[in-house]
Design an enzyme around this catalytic site. Sequence first.
Site, short mmCIF file in Angstrom:
data_model
loop_
_atom_site.label_atom_id
_atom_site.label_comp_id
_atom_site.label_asym_id
_atom_site.label_seq_id
_atom_site.Cartn_x
_atom_site.Cartn_y
_atom_site.Cartn_z
N CYS A 185 0.85 -1.19 0.00
CA CYS A 185 0.00 0.00 0.00
C CYS A 185 0.89 1.24 0.00
O CYS A 185 2.10 1.14 0.18
CB CYS A 185 -0.93 -0.02 1.21
SG CYS A 185 -0.08 -0.05 2.79
N PRO A 186 0.31 2.43 -0.22
CA PRO A 186 1.15 3.63 -0.40
C PRO A 186 2.12 3.91 0.76
O PRO A 186 3.28 4.21 0.54
CB PRO A 186 0.12 4.75 -0.53
CG PRO A 186 -1.10 4.09 -1.06
CD PRO A 186 -1.12 2.73 -0.45
#
Lengths: 103, 152
Positions: free
Chosen positions: A9-10
């Site tokens: 994820c980011p």
Amino acid sequence: MKIIAVTACPVGMAHTYMAAAALKKAAGKLGVEIKVETQGSMGIGDRITEAEIAAADLFINAADVALIEGERFEGLPTYETSGSKVIRKAEKILKEAIDELNE
Amino acid sequence: MQINQMLTTKTMNLNLACHRRDEVIAQLAQCLYADGRLNSMDGFIDDVIQRESVDSTNMGIGVAIPHGKTDHVLRPSIAIGRSAHPIQWDEDEPVHVVMMLAVPESEKGTTHLQMIAKMATLLLEEDFVHDLMTLEDVDQLLQSIKRHIDAV
């Protein structure tokens, strides 16, 4: 049925690990074997081995950012999804991925 | 790593007075800042809102988990806010509980990151979410969190 999956994820501190836990939980319920590699702020966790890739029937890509060493999974039947989808409805996604493979 | 080094009664607010996403983020950042956990409150708020703009952290179960791993954080921290009034987080279902996670950009120690990941993962457990939604006071909630963390 042997499934391998990658989550990322980011920021790499929350969704990566939640999505991995959600996938494992759902796989347990459905009685399918899964190995989930996490690509997050702690680096690569539970790295999927070459033997596991060779034995896998299906790869689930739940990474929201570019995969690290994604070429490892080239050629495998792949189901593309996202971390937040997996967190919300892992069981439905696993079923869909398996159905798509069997079509 | 003890959870109570990251999460204390000072970083919890079970009676949020605001109901808009950015106000809730600001109020929880204020809790962390007042407890000496951030070096820039505004900087951290920007980081968290930036992360939300990539993809909302609304989990769809009445809980959102805004977070940031940035230079504006001094030590790994968790803030929890709750509002009886629905908080309109995005275009999806509103939330009542917000768990905000803050980690310094330079954080390399996996024990801290593991604890943060563990907290996030607990949100997949229905009985934990039930406690988050319903327990009356912060001490009870802290006890529940410790119990769940130890059980993982």
